[in-house]
Scaffold this motif. Sequence first.
Motif, PDB file in Angstrom:
ATOM      1  N   ASN A 203      11.090  -4.773  -6.207  1.00  0.00           N
ATOM      2  CA  ASN A 203      12.189  -4.242  -7.011  1.00  0.00           C
ATOM      3  C   ASN A 203      13.238  -3.576  -6.143  1.00  0.00           C
ATOM      4  O   ASN A 203      14.442  -3.668  -6.410  1.00  0.00           O
ATOM      5  CB  ASN A 203      11.656  -3.241  -8.043  1.00  0.00           C
ATOM      6  N   ALA A 204      12.779  -2.876  -5.097  1.00  0.00           N
ATOM      7  CA  ALA A 204      13.712  -2.219  -4.181  1.00  0.00           C
ATOM      8  C   ALA A 204      14.574  -3.252  -3.468  1.00  0.00           C
ATOM      9  O   ALA A 204      15.798  -3.100  -3.361  1.00  0.00           O
ATOM     10  CB  ALA A 204      12.948  -1.373  -3.169  1.00  0.00           C
ATOM     11  N   PHE A 205      13.950  -4.319  -2.988  1.00  0.00           N
ATOM     12  CA  PHE A 205      14.700  -5.388  -2.334  1.00  0.00           C
ATOM     13  C   PHE A 205      15.614  -6.090  -3.332  1.00  0.00           C
ATOM     14  O   PHE A 205      16.677  -6.614  -2.977  1.00  0.00           O
ATOM     15  CB  PHE A 205      13.746  -6.392  -1.689  1.00  0.00           C
ATOM     16  N   GLY A 206      15.174  -6.107  -4.611  1.00  0.00           N
ATOM     17  CA  GLY A 206      15.978  -6.749  -5.643  1.00  0.00           C
ATOM     18  C   GLY A 206      17.300  -6.065  -5.897  1.00  0.00           C
ATOM     19  O   GLY A 206      18.230  -6.692  -6.428  1.00  0.00           O
TER      20      GLY A 206
ATOM     21  N   GLY B  75       0.788  -1.226   0.000  1.00  0.00           N
ATOM     22  CA  GLY B  75       0.000   0.000   0.000  1.00  0.00           C
ATOM     23  C   GLY B  75       0.815   1.269   0.000  1.00  0.00           C
ATOM     24  O   GLY B  75       0.451   2.265  -0.634  1.00  0.00           O
ATOM     25  N   VAL B  76       1.932   1.271   0.714  1.00  0.00           N
ATOM     26  CA  VAL B  76       2.766   2.471   0.793  1.00  0.00           C
ATOM     27  C   VAL B  76       3.351   2.839  -0.576  1.00  0.00           C
ATOM     28  O   VAL B  76       3.273   4.008  -0.990  1.00  0.00           O
ATOM     29  CB  VAL B  76       3.880   2.301   1.847  1.00  0.00           C
ATOM     30  N   PRO B  77       3.956   1.896  -1.310  1.00  0.00           N
ATOM     31  CA  PRO B  77       4.430   2.233  -2.659  1.00  0.00           C
ATOM     32  C   PRO B  77       3.318   2.741  -3.573  1.00  0.00           C
ATOM     33  O   PRO B  77       3.549   3.629  -4.399  1.00  0.00           O
ATOM     34  CB  PRO B  77       5.008   0.910  -3.173  1.00  0.00           C
ATOM     35  N   VAL B  78       2.108   2.194  -3.432  1.00  0.00           N
ATOM     36  CA  VAL B  78       0.976   2.659  -4.236  1.00  0.00           C
ATOM     37  C   VAL B  78       0.679   4.122  -3.915  1.00  0.00           C
ATOM     38  O   VAL B  78       0.444   4.940  -4.814  1.00  0.00           O
ATOM     39  CB  VAL B  78      -0.270   1.786  -3.995  1.00  0.00           C
ATOM     40  N   ALA B  79       0.702   4.465  -2.632  1.00  0.00           N
ATOM     41  CA  ALA B  79       0.453   5.848  -2.224  1.00  0.00           C
ATOM     42  C   ALA B  79       1.514   6.787  -2.785  1.00  0.00           C
ATOM     43  O   ALA B  79       1.207   7.892  -3.241  1.00  0.00           O
ATOM     44  CB  ALA B  79       0.423   5.945  -0.700  1.00  0.00           C
ATOM     45  N   ILE B  80       2.768   6.347  -2.777  1.00  0.00           N
ATOM     46  CA  ILE B  80       3.855   7.170  -3.317  1.00  0.00           C
ATOM     47  C   ILE B  80       3.724   7.284  -4.831  1.00  0.00           C
ATOM     48  O   ILE B  80       3.959   8.350  -5.411  1.00  0.00           O
ATOM     49  CB  ILE B  80       5.219   6.577  -2.918  1.00  0.00           C
ATOM     50  N   ALA B  81       3.329   6.199  -5.486  1.00  0.00           N
ATOM     51  CA  ALA B  81       3.179   6.215  -6.943  1.00  0.00           C
ATOM     52  C   ALA B  81       2.101   7.181  -7.391  1.00  0.00           C
ATOM     53  O   ALA B  81       2.209   7.812  -8.441  1.00  0.00           O
ATOM     54  CB  ALA B  81       2.851   4.809  -7.447  1.00  0.00           C
TER      55      ALA B  81
ATOM     56  N   THR C 217      16.020   3.795  -3.312  1.00  0.00           N
ATOM     57  CA  THR C 217      16.470   2.973  -4.446  1.00  0.00           C
ATOM     58  C   THR C 217      16.037   3.546  -5.789  1.00  0.00           C
ATOM     59  O   THR C 217      16.488   3.075  -6.841  1.00  0.00           O
ATOM     60  CB  THR C 217      15.914   1.535  -4.323  1.00  0.00           C
ATOM     61  N   GLY C 218      15.124   4.527  -5.750  1.00  0.00           N
ATOM     62  CA  GLY C 218      14.665   5.150  -6.987  1.00  0.00           C
ATOM     63  C   GLY C 218      13.610   4.357  -7.731  1.00  0.00           C
ATOM     64  O   GLY C 218      13.210   4.752  -8.835  1.00  0.00           O
ATOM     65  N   THR C 219      13.138   3.249  -7.159  1.00  0.00           N
ATOM     66  CA  THR C 219      12.147   2.423  -7.871  1.00  0.00           C
ATOM     67  C   THR C 219      10.819   3.147  -8.042  1.00  0.00           C
ATOM     68  O   THR C 219      10.027   2.787  -8.915  1.00  0.00           O
ATOM     69  CB  THR C 219      11.913   1.085  -7.142  1.00  0.00           C
ATOM     70  N   TRP C 220      10.563   4.183  -7.245  1.00  0.00           N
ATOM     71  CA  TRP C 220       9.304   4.915  -7.365  1.00  0.00           C
ATOM     72  C   TRP C 220       9.228   5.694  -8.685  1.00  0.00           C
ATOM     73  O   TRP C 220       8.139   6.040  -9.143  1.00  0.00           O
ATOM     74  CB  TRP C 220       9.109   5.861  -6.177  1.00  0.00           C
ATOM     75  N   THR C 221      10.382   5.944  -9.290  1.00  0.00           N
ATOM     76  CA  THR C 221      10.387   6.632 -10.587  1.00  0.00           C
ATOM     77  C   THR C 221      10.554   5.654 -11.753  1.00  0.00           C
ATOM     78  O   THR C 221      10.440   6.053 -12.910  1.00  0.00           O
ATOM     79  CB  THR C 221      11.533   7.657 -10.657  1.00  0.00           C
TER      80      THR C 221
ATOM     81  N   GLY D 258      10.665   9.783 -15.103  1.00  0.00           N
ATOM     82  CA  GLY D 258      10.718   8.344 -15.359  1.00  0.00           C
ATOM     83  C   GLY D 258       9.318   7.780 -15.521  1.00  0.00           C
ATOM     84  O   GLY D 258       8.504   8.282 -16.285  1.00  0.00           O
ATOM     85  N   GLY D 259       9.023   6.723 -14.756  1.00  0.00           N
ATOM     86  CA  GLY D 259       7.701   6.110 -14.810  1.00  0.00           C
ATOM     87  C   GLY D 259       6.684   6.817 -13.937  1.00  0.00           C
ATOM     88  O   GLY D 259       5.497   6.494 -13.981  1.00  0.00           O
ATOM     89  N   PHE D 260       7.139   7.794 -13.129  1.00  0.00           N
ATOM     90  CA  PHE D 260       6.239   8.535 -12.236  1.00  0.00           C
ATOM     91  C   PHE D 260       5.552   9.647 -13.012  1.00  0.00           C
ATOM     92  O   PHE D 260       6.197  10.455 -13.686  1.00  0.00           O
ATOM     93  CB  PHE D 260       7.031   9.116 -11.062  1.00  0.00           C
ATOM     94  N   ALA D 261       4.220   9.700 -12.903  1.00  0.00           N
ATOM     95  CA  ALA D 261       3.436  10.615 -13.737  1.00  0.00           C
ATOM     96  C   ALA D 261       3.302  12.012 -13.154  1.00  0.00           C
ATOM     97  O   ALA D 261       2.730  12.896 -13.779  1.00  0.00           O
ATOM     98  CB  ALA D 261       2.047  10.032 -13.961  1.00  0.00           C
ATOM     99  N   GLY D 262       3.852  12.234 -11.945  1.00  0.00           N
ATOM    100  CA  GLY D 262       3.706  13.534 -11.310  1.00  0.00           C
ATOM    101  C   GLY D 262       2.501  13.551 -10.389  1.00  0.00           C
ATOM    102  O   GLY D 262       1.569  12.752 -10.543  1.00  0.00           O
ATOM    103  N   ALA D 263       2.512  14.464  -9.399  1.00  0.00           N
ATOM    104  CA  ALA D 263       1.396  14.546  -8.452  1.00  0.00           C
ATOM    105  C   ALA D 263       1.355  15.934  -7.845  1.00  0.00           C
ATOM    106  O   ALA D 263       2.388  16.560  -7.598  1.00  0.00           O
ATOM    107  CB  ALA D 263       1.548  13.502  -7.343  1.00  0.00           C
ATOM    108  N   GLY D 264       0.147  16.420  -7.592  1.00  0.00           N
ATOM    109  CA  GLY D 264      -0.042  17.707  -6.953  1.00  0.00           C
ATOM    110  C   GLY D 264      -0.260  17.544  -5.461  1.00  0.00           C
ATOM    111  O   GLY D 264      -0.257  16.428  -4.931  1.00  0.00           O
TER     112      GLY D 264
END
Length: 472
Positions: free
Chosen positions: A344-347, A88-94, A327-331, A257-263
């Motif tokens: 992916n971060a653990f990877g 859930g936390v990575p989803v919130a950050i994404a 780790t930068g996986t959020w982007t 990167g893969g992050f679409a941006g957020a307000g």
Amino acid sequence: MDILAFIEEWVANISNFLWTYLLAALLIGAGIFFTVRLRFFQFRFFGHVLSQTVGQIFKKDKHEGTITPFQAFTSALASTAGATNIVGVPVAIALGGPGALFWMWIVALIGMSTKYSEIMLGVKYREKNKKGTWVGGPQYYIKKALGWDKVAFAFALFLMIEAIPSLMVQSNSITTQVEGAFGWPTEITGIIMAVLVALVVFGGIQRIAKVTDKMVPFMVLTYLSVALVVIFAHVEQIPSVFGLIFTHAFTPVSATGGFAGAGLAQALRWGIARGLYSNEAGLGTAPITHAAAQTDHPSRQGLWGIFSVFVDTIVICTISGLAVLVTGTWTEVKPDNASNMIGNAFGTILGDSLGGGFIAIFLFFFVITTVGVLIFFGEKQAEYLFGLKFSKIMRFVYIGAIYVGALGGLQFVWQFLDLLLAFVLVCNIIPLLFLHKEIRAMTDDYIERIYHNKKGKPSVQLFSDQEKDISQ
């Protein structure tokens, strides 16, 4: 559009509106109200909270109750620690950017007072059932303290029903993870889960508590240890990551990167939502397990509520968030696949396949303990509404829901999960607000009779007298 699709969209729209605006405002408002009403109790006495919770884990004192305070804590934590903290936390950050983590912290800090309050009332108004086991929860203090029989009935009914889609979602989340990591068919994983959970729940709260007080601490500590290795392997990124968290809690973050941006709105929405989902403060589930705890004063058991929110959100969610940020996986991962971020971060340390496998294994065991406690919640509502025999029938319904959910069946039912949770929450949080004077009085009594007692001896006589009156 067919009628089924129309209903699904209608339910989803209502749920999103409720959780984004009305319920978020209600929960945050209640948390602020209780924090002020109790004179910032969770902050002023946090050292005492630690000494009376983690500092008392191995204490053998016996008081009225069915399970130890620590077992009540791990059982309640088992229902919240797991998929929400890891996935859930990575989803919130994404979806909300790094600033979402800041708003999770804020929700947790004020939610501590709410969870303390509901657990305290759950213990104060508990009673023994026909089997001699202590039972309690919102339905009991709503009925006994306020006389709102219909609201108590509604809370129990909604939570009893809500357990079904909740079990399905939990089961499906882990079978898909295991299938992706190891190639196991969902049918096999579903059967294994159903059998393991049945072995646990058929032993009642005592067996559930014995399982959770061993598994949950081990799983949490192991997960945190590996996550910390990942974080400190990228230690040079920590200062800039905290800069991102605090900066983008109040300002938009651009696409990268893969992050679409957020307000700011997305950071608020997803940080608050994940924070509320993570620790369940105000939902009314924690008092159900804590009502069975051996304790001498309702407020003393309530301290475990403050500690559980701290562990669940401030510790576990923060570590998960930092792992994907440093780790930068959020982007690197698109929002649609945000649940894979932590793997992916653990990877980056364990290797791609081992990282995903590690998360799949831990989610499996987290979900086993989670669904076991969810079934206990549902059973207690069935018992309250229709008696012990009916609660046994619901046990089989819940175990069947685990298998059906593992196969991805009856997904239409899943759409009602957030809506049912909304009804459960409203039925609990409004009565809590009406009981604020009692919560304040009990807290003041604890401070005067126990906290200021230099020898730290519990006020057993006070609690015993109250409990006798309540049970009559």
